[in-house]
Design a protein around this motif. Structure first.
Motif, PDB file in Angstrom:
ATOM      1  N   PHE A 149       0.849  -1.202   0.000  1.00  9.07           N
ATOM      2  CA  PHE A 149       0.000   0.000   0.000  1.00  9.07           C
ATOM      3  C   PHE A 149       0.883   1.249   0.000  1.00  9.07           C
ATOM      4  O   PHE A 149       1.816   1.343   0.806  1.00  9.07           O
ATOM      5  N   ARG A 150       0.585   2.171  -0.881  1.00  4.59           N
ATOM      6  CA  ARG A 150       1.306   3.441  -0.886  1.00  4.59           C
ATOM      7  C   ARG A 150       0.309   4.563  -1.159  1.00  4.59           C
ATOM      8  O   ARG A 150      -0.441   4.484  -2.121  1.00  4.59           O
ATOM      9  N   ASN A 151       0.339   5.562  -0.304  1.00  2.00           N
ATOM     10  CA  ASN A 151      -0.595   6.668  -0.481  1.00  2.00           C
ATOM     11  C   ASN A 151      -0.041   7.621  -1.544  1.00  2.00           C
ATOM     12  O   ASN A 151       0.366   8.743  -1.242  1.00  2.00           O
ATOM     13  N   GLU A 152      -0.007   7.136  -2.783  1.00  2.51           N
ATOM     14  CA  GLU A 152       0.599   7.875  -3.884  1.00  2.51           C
ATOM     15  C   GLU A 152      -0.084   9.234  -4.065  1.00  2.51           C
ATOM     16  O   GLU A 152      -1.315   9.331  -3.981  1.00  2.51           O
ATOM     17  N   ILE A 153       0.700  10.251  -4.352  1.00  2.00           N
ATOM     18  CA  ILE A 153       0.133  11.591  -4.560  1.00  2.00           C
ATOM     19  C   ILE A 153      -0.597  11.649  -5.901  1.00  2.00           C
ATOM     20  O   ILE A 153      -1.656  12.260  -6.020  1.00  2.00           O
ATOM     21  N   ARG A 202      -0.306   3.028 -11.698  1.00  2.00           N
ATOM     22  CA  ARG A 202       0.073   3.527 -10.371  1.00  2.00           C
ATOM     23  C   ARG A 202      -1.148   3.501  -9.469  1.00  2.00           C
ATOM     24  O   ARG A 202      -2.100   4.262  -9.645  1.00  2.00           O
ATOM     25  N   LEU A 203      -1.105   2.616  -8.498  1.00  2.00           N
ATOM     26  CA  LEU A 203      -2.238   2.391  -7.601  1.00  2.00           C
ATOM     27  C   LEU A 203      -1.841   2.707  -6.174  1.00  2.00           C
ATOM     28  O   LEU A 203      -0.657   2.834  -5.862  1.00  2.00           O
ATOM     29  N   ARG A 204      -2.849   2.774  -5.325  1.00  2.00           N
ATOM     30  CA  ARG A 204      -2.523   2.958  -3.899  1.00  2.00           C
ATOM     31  C   ARG A 204      -2.523   1.612  -3.181  1.00  2.00           C
ATOM     32  O   ARG A 204      -2.001   1.476  -2.095  1.00  2.00           O
ATOM     33  N   LYS A 226       8.026   3.628 -19.045  1.00  2.00           N
ATOM     34  CA  LYS A 226       8.059   3.785 -17.588  1.00  2.00           C
ATOM     35  C   LYS A 226       8.377   2.462 -16.917  1.00  2.00           C
ATOM     36  O   LYS A 226       8.311   1.402 -17.542  1.00  2.00           O
ATOM     37  N   GLU A 227       8.669   2.569 -15.605  1.00  2.00           N
ATOM     38  CA  GLU A 227       9.098   1.372 -14.866  1.00  2.00           C
ATOM     39  C   GLU A 227       8.036   0.267 -14.877  1.00  2.00           C
ATOM     40  O   GLU A 227       6.859   0.499 -14.639  1.00  2.00           O
ATOM     41  N   LEU A 228       8.540  -0.938 -15.160  1.00  2.00           N
ATOM     42  CA  LEU A 228       7.713  -2.136 -15.002  1.00  2.00           C
ATOM     43  C   LEU A 228       8.169  -2.845 -13.729  1.00  2.00           C
ATOM     44  O   LEU A 228       7.370  -3.114 -12.841  1.00  2.00           O
ATOM     45  N   TYR A 229       9.468  -3.114 -13.668  1.00  2.00           N
ATOM     46  CA  TYR A 229      10.053  -3.781 -12.501  1.00  2.00           C
ATOM     47  C   TYR A 229      11.354  -3.080 -12.096  1.00  2.00           C
ATOM     48  O   TYR A 229      11.902  -2.296 -12.864  1.00  2.00           O
ATOM     49  N   GLY A 230      11.852  -3.460 -10.927  1.00  2.00           N
ATOM     50  CA  GLY A 230      13.157  -2.968 -10.489  1.00  2.00           C
ATOM     51  C   GLY A 230      14.046  -4.125 -10.063  1.00  2.00           C
ATOM     52  O   GLY A 230      13.560  -5.159  -9.584  1.00  2.00           O
ATOM     53  N   SER A 286      12.241  -6.978  -7.948  1.00  3.12           N
ATOM     54  CA  SER A 286      10.961  -6.536  -7.397  1.00  3.12           C
ATOM     55  C   SER A 286       9.979  -6.287  -8.542  1.00  3.12           C
ATOM     56  O   SER A 286      10.203  -5.429  -9.388  1.00  3.12           O
ATOM     57  N   LEU A 287       8.906  -7.074  -8.550  1.00  5.44           N
ATOM     58  CA  LEU A 287       7.987  -7.042  -9.693  1.00  5.44           C
ATOM     59  C   LEU A 287       6.578  -6.694  -9.239  1.00  5.44           C
ATOM     60  O   LEU A 287       6.085  -7.261  -8.254  1.00  5.44           O
ATOM     61  N   GLY A 288       5.937  -5.786  -9.940  1.00  4.54           N
ATOM     62  CA  GLY A 288       4.558  -5.413  -9.615  1.00  4.54           C
ATOM     63  C   GLY A 288       3.582  -6.271 -10.415  1.00  4.54           C
ATOM     64  O   GLY A 288       3.761  -6.456 -11.617  1.00  4.54           O
ATOM     65  N   GLU A 291       0.217  -5.712 -10.978  1.00  5.38           N
ATOM     66  CA  GLU A 291      -0.708  -4.966 -11.846  1.00  5.38           C
ATOM     67  C   GLU A 291       0.002  -4.419 -13.078  1.00  5.38           C
ATOM     68  O   GLU A 291      -0.569  -4.394 -14.157  1.00  5.38           O
ATOM     69  N   ARG A 292       1.255  -3.968 -12.906  1.00  5.80           N
ATOM     70  CA  ARG A 292       1.990  -3.493 -14.098  1.00  5.80           C
ATOM     71  C   ARG A 292       2.243  -4.660 -15.042  1.00  5.80           C
ATOM     72  O   ARG A 292       2.292  -4.495 -16.255  1.00  5.80           O
ATOM     73  N   THR A 293       2.392  -5.866 -14.471  1.00  3.28           N
ATOM     74  CA  THR A 293       2.541  -7.057 -15.323  1.00  3.28           C
ATOM     75  C   THR A 293       1.250  -7.283 -16.110  1.00  3.28           C
ATOM     76  O   THR A 293       1.285  -7.527 -17.321  1.00  3.28           O
TER      77      THR A 293
END
Ligand code: ATP
Length: 450
Positions: A187-191, A199-201, A275-279, A312-314, A316-318
């Motif tokens: 969970f991230r309270n993205e601006i 980009r999700l919260r 844009k970033e998919l994974y890191g 580190s893989l997201g 939803e971006r996948t």
């Protein structure tokens, strides 16, 4: 004949919504900003994506074990890891219309200083001074709201792999190098959330912390780093992601975390930009040291702090990269010899939500009854759909659009010869197959290599 289009976000969002992959959350109450729910097909797709990762990154490897940790961890974890102090984004607000943005992102995107950047909402160039905003979600443990009861929803799955490290060393009987893996919510309270599910919260991560003996030379850690980068590429290929749109970008020193000696962002060319998919990061000994943890070599008895490499893989971006890569528009012949357009989601067989759909040619009771029998027989082996609405042409189109690999049609001849027509999603070729052979036939076609 196949024509892949540069698919727009509008097309993907419309297909996702119309076909039941992904739709806006809390919609009957006007929605909740940037929350998305997965429908029946999205749920299957996500499950397949996570299962493939688990298989390739955990089960198939002798050196990785999995955990499933709590989302809420002790607040001491976030103190020690530095998140309470440093997990911040730069918040700026337009003085005129109060639009909130991430100052650092605006400057990076526009390659200008904040004072020269127009507010995307009202066009004025008058921003507040940046303030640091901690993006962790805060809540209370128990009924009393007090500082001692403050806890946080994890902003990454990684910390549990560090905090649980001693337990895993004790129970897993693994020697260095080895990894601990986890899939779970973060969970991230993205601006500035947005771009559909980019980009999700609230999102999911698939992460590994791979522990190695402190390297003597650069080569000693680079070989693991390069190995994980290759694994990530293999995973993307297995997902059917368009590799021409995947770019590895090494993050410049000034932009990466101070403890990281190398970070590569695995980026994807989305319709809204690269844009970033994974890191992937080499994190040195920062994490275990932060928690005061060490490893004791079982042979030499020496104690030391292992170093860490982190893919580190997201999730939803996948999902987004998979949908964008699979979406295809092509010409398809019509029954009367003309040409029509069809949309096909060319998902790999392992990833497709439905492997097979059973379609009686008409709503004649005899056909429906037999089709349901066949469907019942298939469901134990494959995720299978059944559809007896609309014309057969429309039903084929629907199955193509959701990526179903095979469509089994039951027609009047079936009642006589006990054979069905099996249509292949990609070639549209049709085979006549005996009902008693159908499971075998599909199993052979669907043989999965991972
Ligand atoms: P970004 O620069 O896009 O904010 P990040 O560098 O903060 O991403 P990491 O902290 O490295 O991201 O997280 C690892 C992965 O988790 C990302 O590569 C991405 O796949 C996923 N991820 C991170 N934040 C989000 C988010 N807000 N929504 C969806 N996925 C995310």
């Amino acid at each position: 004949m196949a024509k892949t289009v540069d698919v727009t976000m509008d097309k993907i969002i419309a297909l996702a919504k119309n076909r039941g992959f992904i739709f806006a959350g809390s919609e009957i109450y006007g929605g909740l900003a940037n929350s998305w729910d997965l429908g029946p097909l999205g749920t299957e797709l996500k499950k397949n994506i996570k299962d493939l990762w688990w298989k390739m990154f955990v089960e198939n490897r002798p050196d990785v074990v999995g955990i499933d940790a709590n989302i809420i961890m002790s607040t001491k974890v976030w103190e020690a890891s530095g998140h309470l102090k440093n997990f911040n984004d730069e918040l700026v607000e337009c003085k005129s219309c109060h639009e909130r943005q991430r100052g650092d992102e605006l400057e990076a995107d526009k390659k200008k200083k904040l004072g020269d950047i127009a507010c995307p909402k009202c066009g004025k160039k008058d921003w507040t001074k940046p303030t640091m905003f901690n993006t962790m979600f805060k809540t209370n443990l128990g009924p009393v709201e007090s500082p001692e009861n403050t806890v946080y929803l994890r902003p990454e799955t990684a910390q549990a792999m560090f905090v649980d490290f001693p337990e895993i060393v004790r129970v897993a009987r693994k020697k260095l190098p080895f990894g601990i893996a986890q899939i779970g919510k973060a969970f991230r309270n993205e601006i500035t959330p947005g771009n559909f599910i980019f980009r999700l919260r609230e999102f999911e991560q698939m992460e590994i912390e791979y522990f190695i003996t402190p390297p003597k030379t650069k080569k000693d850690w680079e070989k693991y780093f390069d190995g994980w980068l290759k694994e990530i590429h293999e995973y993307l290929k297995a997902l059917g992601v368009d590799m021409k749109r995947v770019k590895d970008t090494e993050v410049a020193k000034e932009n990466r975390a101070h403890y990281s000696e190398k970070t590569v962002d695995i980026e994807f060319v989305y319709p809204f930009g690269q844009k970033e998919l994974y890191g992937l990061a080499y994190r040195g000994d920062y994490d275990l040291k932060a928690h005061g943890l060490k490893y004791k070599d079982p042979e030499t008895g020496k104690e030391f702090v292992p170093h860490v490499i982190e893919p580190s893989l997201g999730v939803e971006r996948t999902i987004l990269a998979v949908l964008l890569s699979a979406y295809t528009e092509e010409d398809a012949p019509t029954a009367d010899g003309g040409v029509d357009k069809r949309v096909v989601l060319k998902l790999p067989k392992y990833i497709a939500p439905y492997k097979v759909a059973v379609l009686p040619l008409s709503d004649d009771e005899r056909l429906v009854e037999l089709a349901k029998d066949i469907w019942n027989g298939l469901r134990e082996k494959f995720v299978a759909d059944y559809d007896d609405t609309q014309s057969i042409g429309k039903r084929y189109r629907r199955q193509d659009e959701i990526g179903t690999l095979f469509a089994v049609t039951i027609d009047f001849e079936t009642l006589e010869d006990k054979k069905v027509t099996v249509r292949d999603r990609d070639t549209m070729k049709q085979d006549r197959v005996e009902i008693v052979q159908l499971v075998n036939y599909l199993q052979r076609k669907l043989e999965i290599s991972h």
